[in-house]
Design a protein around this motif. Structure first.
Motif, PDB file in Angstrom:
ATOM      1  N   PRO A  25       5.973 -55.563  34.956  1.00 21.91           N
ATOM      2  CA  PRO A  25       5.699 -54.189  34.506  1.00 21.91           C
ATOM      3  C   PRO A  25       4.407 -53.655  35.112  1.00 21.91           C
ATOM      4  N   VAL A  56       3.327 -47.182  29.817  1.00 21.71           N
ATOM      5  CA  VAL A  56       2.489 -47.540  30.962  1.00 21.71           C
ATOM      6  C   VAL A  56       1.035 -47.643  30.492  1.00 21.71           C
ATOM      7  N   ILE A  58      11.514 -56.091  31.643  1.00 24.33           N
ATOM      8  CA  ILE A  58      10.779 -57.351  31.637  1.00 24.33           C
ATOM      9  C   ILE A  58      11.720 -58.540  31.486  1.00 24.33           C
ATOM     10  N   TYR A  78      11.406 -50.207  34.119  1.00 25.12           N
ATOM     11  CA  TYR A  78      11.282 -51.642  34.347  1.00 25.12           C
ATOM     12  C   TYR A  78      11.960 -52.399  33.212  1.00 25.12           C
ATOM     13  N   LEU A 138       1.898 -58.947  36.350  1.00 24.00           N
ATOM     14  CA  LEU A 138       1.934 -57.492  36.355  1.00 24.00           C
ATOM     15  C   LEU A 138       2.039 -56.930  37.767  1.00 24.00           C
ATOM     16  N   HIS A 144       3.785 -52.377  26.949  1.00 25.50           N
ATOM     17  CA  HIS A 144       4.968 -52.688  27.754  1.00 25.50           C
ATOM     18  C   HIS A 144       6.208 -52.877  26.883  1.00 25.50           C
TER      19      HIS A 144
END
Length: 326
Positions: free
Chosen positions: A19, A115, A13, A11, A207, A110
């Motif tokens: 995320p 994770v 951001i 991912y 999120l 993040h």
């Protein structure tokens, strides 16, 4: 804005990705801590750093290692655990306090490309983090002093007059909630429902939440509750309570009201035998698990995976892992 459709997907951001946040909720003694570690190990195996974050209102206190069933090093399997034992018992950790710390921890994980795996059964903590909290202004000290001095019967009668909507939702003998509702309406001019309809501070919309709710068969859950409290005694819960009592903390602090503390304090003070404390502690644990079960079953988003099983075992863990996207 794109979202992380699986827990192990990359991912960005800065590019607008939301995320991922894994969330494992369940009543006490349902096995959620083991599930969180198993999921973290699987993510690590896939090359993704994983961090387990506590969402249990008892496990936040450093004084409650045994009675909160806080994971010990051997149970963490090398996985980074955060917000476990992070508060001293002398300091009350409100839902807002915890949510601020959890949001900061999630952002930190993040930022490192990891994770976060949130695990716990405190519904108010989870809701506050994701949806925000009612922005009730500070209560005027004079109002609080007057309200808290009222007998619960008088406070409830006043609440019926001043905030009948809230009064209808409360038990007349619920001293704490009745006083809170009355002081809010008297201090702010609005009832709690007004403020609760205007939550602020939630991060759920930022999120991609992958939630699972553990819902074990109730009788097997209650049996685990009984075994858990007995094993806590065997592991040294009595000494833990003795150390807590030696601190002479205020009796209304959450750490002093945690399940097991009042029951074992009665043994230490000579008010009842250990057998009575075990019986009362196990019953209190079962009652708490029942309340959690009902709340978690009905109050969390419908799209979250509900996992019902009779007995917690390795197969149940595998099932949980497979049901998480990715």
């Amino acid at each position: 804005m794109s979202t992380a459709i699986s827990l192990d997907a990359p991912y960005d951001i800065e590019a607008g990705d939301r995320p991922p946040l894994a969330l494992i909720a369940g009543p006490t003694a349902s096995g959620k801590s083991d599930c969180a570690v198993a999921l973290a190990l699987e993510l690590e195996r896939r090359g993704r750093h994983a961090v387990v974050i506590n969402a249990d209102s008892s496990q936040v206190y450093a004084d409650l290692t045994i009675l909160s069933a806080r994971p010990v090093a051997s149970e963490m399997s090398g996985i980074d655990h955060r917000l476990f034992g992070a508060w001293d018992g002398a300091q009350s950790c409100s839902a807002a306090d915890w949510a601020r710390a959890a949001a900061a921890t999630i952002a930190e994980v993040h930022a490192s490309g990891g994770v976060p795996i949130l695990v716990g059964g405190t519904g108010l903590y989870i809701r506050t983090l994701l949806e925000g909290i009612a922005p009730v202004p500070p209560i005027e000290p004079e109002v609080r002093q007057v309200v808290r001095a009222l007998p619960v019967e008088e406070a409830y009668a006043a609440l019926v007059e001043e905030d009948p909507e809230r009064a209808a939702c409360l038990a007349p003998a619920d001293t704490t909630r009745v006083a809170r509702a009355l002081e809010v309406v008297r201090s702010t001019g609005h009832g709690l429902a007004y403020w609760q309809a205007r939550p602020s501070g939630g991060i759920g919309h930022t999120l991609s939440v992958h939630g699972a709710v553990l819902l074990p068969e109730r009788q097997s859950l209650y049996h685990r509750c009984d075994l858990r409290f007995t094993r806590m005694i065997e592991r040294g819960a009595m000494a833990e309570v003795e150390a807590l009592l030696a601190r002479r903390l205020e009796p209304d602090l959450p750490v002093m009201r945690a399940i097991g503390v009042p029951e074992l304090a009665g043994v230490i003070d000579g008010r009842w035998p250990l057998e009575t404390a075990i019986e009362r502690g196990a019953q209190a644990t079962r009652n708490y698990a029942k309340r959690q079960f009902t709340w978690l079953r009905h109050q969390l988003p419908e799209q979250w995976t509900r996992l019902e099983f009779e007995n917690y075992n390795a197969n149940a863990v595998t099932d949980i892992l497979l049901r998480f996207p990715g």
